[in-house]
Design a protein around this motif. Sequence first.
Motif, short mmCIF file in Angstrom:
data_model
loop_
_atom_site.label_atom_id
_atom_site.label_comp_id
_atom_site.label_asym_id
_atom_site.label_seq_id
_atom_site.Cartn_x
_atom_site.Cartn_y
_atom_site.Cartn_z
N ILE A 204 21.55 -97.98 5.22
CA ILE A 204 22.12 -98.00 3.96
C ILE A 204 23.48 -98.09 4.02
O ILE A 204 24.22 -98.78 3.13
N PHE B 155 24.90 -101.84 4.00
CA PHE B 155 24.86 -102.68 2.84
C PHE B 155 26.44 -102.95 2.06
O PHE B 155 27.11 -102.19 1.93
N GLU C 122 27.21 -103.40 -4.11
CA GLU C 122 27.42 -102.16 -4.92
C GLU C 122 26.18 -101.20 -4.82
O GLU C 122 25.21 -101.80 -4.98
N LEU C 123 26.64 -99.81 -4.62
CA LEU C 123 25.76 -98.65 -4.60
C LEU C 123 26.01 -97.80 -5.78
O LEU C 123 27.30 -97.51 -6.00
N HIS D 192 24.45 -94.35 -8.43
CA HIS D 192 23.32 -93.96 -8.94
C HIS D 192 23.57 -93.79 -10.39
O HIS D 192 24.87 -93.70 -10.85
N ALA E 100 17.80 -100.69 5.18
CA ALA E 100 18.52 -101.39 4.50
C ALA E 100 19.29 -102.40 5.71
O ALA E 100 19.68 -102.14 6.83
N LEU F 150 22.44 -102.30 -5.78
CA LEU F 150 21.31 -101.18 -5.65
C LEU F 150 21.63 -100.34 -6.34
O LEU F 150 22.56 -99.35 -5.97
N PHE G 133 20.34 -96.45 -7.76
CA PHE G 133 19.60 -95.25 -7.41
C PHE G 133 19.27 -94.61 -9.01
O PHE G 133 20.38 -93.98 -9.28
#
Length: 495
Positions: free
Chosen positions: A154, A157, A160-161, A163, A319, A337, A339
């Motif tokens: 991950i 990657f 954009e990540l 939560h 990922a 992605l 979460f």
Amino acid sequence: MSARVDHELVIVGSGFSGIGMAIAAKNRGRDFVVLEKGDEIGGTWRDNRYPGCECDVPSHLYSFSFELNPYWSKAYATADEIQDYLLYCVEKYDLRPHLRFGSTVARMTYDEGLAAWHLTVTDRDGVAHRLVAGAVALGVGALHEPRLPEIGGIEQFRGELMHTARWDEGATMVGKRVGIVGTGCSAVQAIPHLAQDAGRLTVFQRTPAWVLPKIDPAYPDWLIDRYEKHPWLMKAHRAKLRAAGDVRVGGFTRAPSALKAASKAALANMHSAVKDPQLRAKLTPRYTMGCKRATMSNTYYPALARDNVTVETSPIECASAGGVTTADGTTYDLDVLVFATGFDVTGSYRHLHITGLGGHTLESDWSTDIDTYFGVTAPGYPNLFFLLGPNTGLGHTSVVLMIEAQIGLISRLLDERDRRGATAVQVRPEIVPAHMRQLDERSARSVWEEGGCTSWYLDARGRNRLLWPGSVGDYERKLARPELVDYEFTGSATG
């Protein structure tokens, strides 16, 4: 108060728990301060800013009993409305002078000789300060520390990540390839908005949710006006909402079969929007309703039926720079992605690094089991109190009811400590094991442990350590009339 103690009471956190505790402390004339690591009050409702975020408990029940709000705009309030309500409470009760923003508690150590807590608090610049408190009330909550899944690679990657509890309000999903992991409450609220904006949305589902239709009417001006002029009508409405919630508790704790009618309504909700038999099969839960928190939405299933949405049930294997690959070998190219994977329910306490009597740490003591007395006190940690602590969450009605009961107990214990001229109060260690066994026995019959699912309600050994396995009324009665012999009052304020 000893000259060596900075404040009689330090409150950590400024959501419903912290604000309610602060109001009670002020009403009792206690010297207190509220430490908040953010730049504003609000807790859950400040942090959760994902699109569609709102409460799944009726507005008129999700408020303090002593501060009813006639101005809710609809049956289920948005995050913005709830935040505004809390801000109003802060101003009405003049709590601003007691708030310390940008204050993160890094460590807490109990001083037995002083009968006080030494807190190490870091400011926005990372500079540490010391604070000594006669008592500490932790209002840090369980919906605070995001839980992130372990996905190999991950870190590679490049998209954009985020939560859902750390949403970037400046981010845009328009035309992007978006993936969202999870189908719990937050996801059910966010997915319709993401589906509308994204060029392509992939929903990575481990377990399908039970999603009931949502009856969420807007309150007309005439009704708001009546509630404002005649508060007893608002109180009657609140009582009706509470009674409806209390009826449901039996379905969770004793007779899950009582939820069959609700299950049928949820399936009908899905079938009305989803015509594809393969998608229906993916979205049909194989566990008893209530095992995971049931959700409500009129737009979730229509969103999943859109042409630009894919529901993927194969788990994410790894990922890469451009996306993720599932266990069946399918690769999804993603720009974003998300979460929606819930919370680490004990993480908020673990990060405080709490050391109690005899050098015992809360992290170590709670590593194998979480032992508390009604979720408010823990053996070996005098003058320390938890608000919405372990086994005090709810799956059927408003947690604000639980918070008020806990604030009442904490206030009584501190008042009794002072009345006796003592300096410390804690639950007797020998009382707690029987209490926890009783909770385990009641939880063993519940849908949470027998419903056939895996949820964040349960610990690693499959035991309920999050929810109260009974009615709110039962909890309130026990805390309103505490057995004071269950507590130790030690030390001398004049010694």
